[in-house]
Design an enzyme around this catalytic site. Structure first.
Site, short mmCIF file in Angstrom:
data_model
loop_
_atom_site.label_atom_id
_atom_site.label_comp_id
_atom_site.label_asym_id
_atom_site.label_seq_id
_atom_site.Cartn_x
_atom_site.Cartn_y
_atom_site.Cartn_z
N HIS A 1 -21.56 25.52 55.80
CA HIS A 1 -22.11 25.89 56.44
C HIS A 1 -22.87 25.87 57.79
O HIS A 1 -23.59 26.00 58.45
CB HIS A 1 -22.95 27.41 56.18
CG HIS A 1 -24.43 26.15 55.33
ND1 HIS A 1 -25.02 27.09 54.00
CD2 HIS A 1 -24.79 25.52 55.96
CE1 HIS A 1 -25.88 26.58 54.45
NE2 HIS A 1 -26.26 25.25 54.42
N HIS B 1 -25.52 15.01 51.64
CA HIS B 1 -25.69 14.76 53.74
C HIS B 1 -27.59 14.56 53.66
O HIS B 1 -27.95 15.21 52.92
CB HIS B 1 -25.28 15.34 54.50
CG HIS B 1 -25.72 17.27 54.48
ND1 HIS B 1 -25.92 18.00 53.40
CD2 HIS B 1 -27.39 18.02 55.52
CE1 HIS B 1 -26.28 19.19 53.33
NE2 HIS B 1 -27.02 19.39 54.99
N HIS C 1 -32.90 28.54 57.17
CA HIS C 1 -32.99 26.96 57.76
C HIS C 1 -34.35 27.74 58.88
O HIS C 1 -34.71 26.76 60.06
CB HIS C 1 -32.25 26.57 57.92
CG HIS C 1 -30.58 26.24 57.34
ND1 HIS C 1 -30.54 27.05 57.29
CD2 HIS C 1 -30.22 25.10 57.32
CE1 HIS C 1 -29.38 26.30 56.22
NE2 HIS C 1 -28.78 25.24 56.22
N GLU D 1 -28.35 20.91 48.81
CA GLU D 1 -27.64 22.69 48.60
C GLU D 1 -26.32 22.62 47.36
O GLU D 1 -25.93 24.30 47.57
CB GLU D 1 -26.87 22.74 49.98
CG GLU D 1 -27.84 22.80 51.29
CD GLU D 1 -27.90 22.57 53.05
OE1 GLU D 1 -28.77 22.79 53.27
OE2 GLU D 1 -26.41 22.27 53.55
#
Lengths: 282, 119
Positions: free
Chosen positions: A12, A193, A59, A240
Site C-alpha cells: 500500500h 522494508h 500512518h 506490516e
C-alpha cells in the site's frame, strides 16, 4: 452464513498512488509491479465480492499517539480519505457495511478482542491505495469495505500470533452472519522494508518469498516470530506482515493459491501480491 | 517473548517504543499538524516559532531546522510523522534514506535494487 470467497494481499505504498496518478504503469520501473495485478482484478470482477474486510495500518491520519488503538474496526456507512501532508490526491469516499461491521465488532469483543469501534474514521493510503490498485480509476464505490486497523507504529504492537488469532475470530464472526453476501479479505502493507535509521533500505527478498509460501500453506509457522524478530530479519516496517497474517487467519477453510507476484524494490520495499481462493470450512 | 523481557537492540534502528513516544510527543504532534495546510503554512512562515508552539526541546528544534533525520529519530520522532515533515520539504523516501545512510540518492537507490534482487 456469509461466504468468504478468497483473499488478496498487496502493498500500500504511497508512491503507487503517485505512479497511477502520473500514468507510469508501463514504465520500466513500474511495469514489473503493475503486471502483478490484472489477474487479481479479473478475479474480483468475475467473483464480485459484496464486502471487503481490509486489514491496514494507519500512518498518522486518523490516529495520533495521544490515543493509539491496538486493534480498531470501522462500523460506518462511509469513510473519507484526507490530506496526509504530502500531496497525494484524495480519492472518492469509500462505502462501508455497517451491519456486518457491528456484527463482527460484537462477536470480537465477546471473543476476547477488545476493539476500538469507530463510527468515524479517516482512511489513509494504507486502505485507499489497495482499492485504487484493484479498481483502476477509483471505481470501487460499489464494493463495501470494512476497515480493520492494526497498530504498526508504536511499540508495543500486537504480535503475529495475536494477529492470526484476530483474523480467525473475524472469520468466525463472518461465518456466523446470517446472509448470503460474498466476502473477500485484503491483507495490505509489507513486506520487508525499513524507512528509518542508518539501517534504512534493508529488503530481504528470501524472507519475503518464504513468508508468502507460509501464508499459503502454513500460516502458523509465521507465529513463531515476534515483532522484534521481524524487525531484525526484514526491517523496522516488516511488522506490516501482521496485516497479511491477520488476513490469513480469516480463511479457516481450504485455501488454494491462484496467483502471485513479487517485485523489489518498489520505493524502499519488497512488494508482494497473493490471490487466494477459499472454500468455507464445514 | 514479551516486550518487557526482550530488550534487544537492532543496530541502526531506533524502536519507537514507550521511551521514544514520550520523549518525542511534542515533535510528533507538530509533524501530525502537517496533515493540514494551515499547519504547513504556519511552520513555513516561522519554523522556530512553530517548534516552540509545540514545546520542542532545543535539540529537537535544531534538528528540525537542520533537517537532521537521524537526530530526530533519536529524539523521539516517529518515521510516520517525520515522513510528513519530509513531504513538506518535498523529499521522498529515497531522499530520506540517502540522508540517513550518508549515501547519495543514486547510491541509495542502487542499494535498494541490489537488496531487492537478493544479492
Amino acid at each position: 452464513m456469509a461466504n468468504i470467497i478468497g483473499a488478496v494481499t498487496t502493498s500500500h505504498i504511497p508512491a503507487i498512488a503517485n505512479a497511477m496518478a502520473n500514468k507510469l504503469e508501463e514504465t520500466p520501473y513500474w511495469k514489473p509491479f503493475f503486471d502483478g495485478y490484472p489477474p487479481v482484478r479479473e478475479w474480483l470482477n468475475e467473483k464480485k465480492p459484496d464486502v471487503i474486510v481490509l486489514f491496514y495500518n494507519d500512518h498518522g491520519l486518523e490516529f495520533f499517539i495521544d490515543k493509539k488503538p491496538t486493534f480498531s474496526i470501522g462500523v460506518a456507512d462511509e469513510y473519507h480519505n484526507a490530506d496526509e501532508g504530502w500531496g497525494i490526491a484524495t480519492i472518492p469516499p469509500v462505502t462501508g457495511e455497517s451491519e456486518l461491521s457491528w456484527h463482527i465488532a460484537n462477536s470480537l469483543v465477546h471473543d476476547g478482542f477488545d476493539m476500538t469501534i469507530c463510527q468515524e474514521m479517516k482512511v489513509d493510503h494504507g486502505l485507499t491505495v489497495p482499492l485504487s490498485l484493484m479498481w483502476p480509476g477509483n471505481d470501487y464505490g460499489h464494493v463495501k469495505v470494512i476497515p480493520v486497523c492494526i497498530n504498526c507504529e508504536q511499540h508495543p504492537m500486537p504480535q503475529p500470533r495475536r494477529c492470526l488469532e484476530l483474523g480467525k475470530a473475524i472469520g468466525r464472526a463472518i461465518e456466523s452472519f446470517d446472509s448470503d453476501m460474498k466476502v473477500a479479505v485484503f491483507g495490505t502493507g509489507g513486506l520487508s522494508h525499513q524507512l528509518d535509521g542508518e539501517r534504512a533500505g534493508i529488503i530481504n527478498r528470501e524472507f519475503d518469498l518464504e513468508c508468502m509460501d507460509n501464508l499459503v500453506s502454513d500460516p502458523e509457522a509465521l507465529t513463531k516470530f515476534s515483532n522484534l524478530d521481524l524487525i531484525e530479519i526484514g526491517g523496522a516496517q516488516a511488522v506490516e506482515l501482521n496485516m497479511w497474517i491477520a488476513m490469513r487467519g480469516v480463511l479457516r477453510g481450504k485455501v488454494t493459491e491462484l496467483h502471485r507476484n513479487y517485485h523489489a524494490p518498489i520505493s524502499n520495499t519488497g512488494s508482494g501480491v497473493l490471490l487466494l481462493d477459499h472454500e468455507m470450512p464445514d | 517473548m514479551s516486550y518487557i523481557d526482550d530488550q534487544r537492540e537492532v543496530e541502526g534502528t531506533v524502536l519507537f517504543d514507550h521511551r521514544m513516544a514520550k520523549k518525542g510527543y511534542g515533535l510528533n504532534k507538530m509533524c501530525f499538524s502537517f496533515n493540514g495546510q494551515v499547519g504547513r503554512d504556519e511552520f513555513s512562515q516561522d519554523e522556530a516559532a512553530y517548534c516552540d508552539k509545540f514545546g520542542l526541546s532545543e535539540v529537537q528544534k535544531k534538528a528540525i531546522l537542520d533537517k537532521d533525520i537521524l537526530t530526530l529519530l533519536k529524539e523521539g520522532g516517529s518515521i510516520y510523522y517525520l515522513a510528513k515533515f519530509a513531504g513538506l520539504l518535498k523529499l521522498n523516501m529515497q531522499d530520506i534514506g540517502a540522508l540517513q545512510t550518508g549515501m547519495s540518492v543514486d547510491e541509495f537507490k542502487a542499494m535498494l535494487v541490489k537488496n531487492g534482487q537478493g544479492k
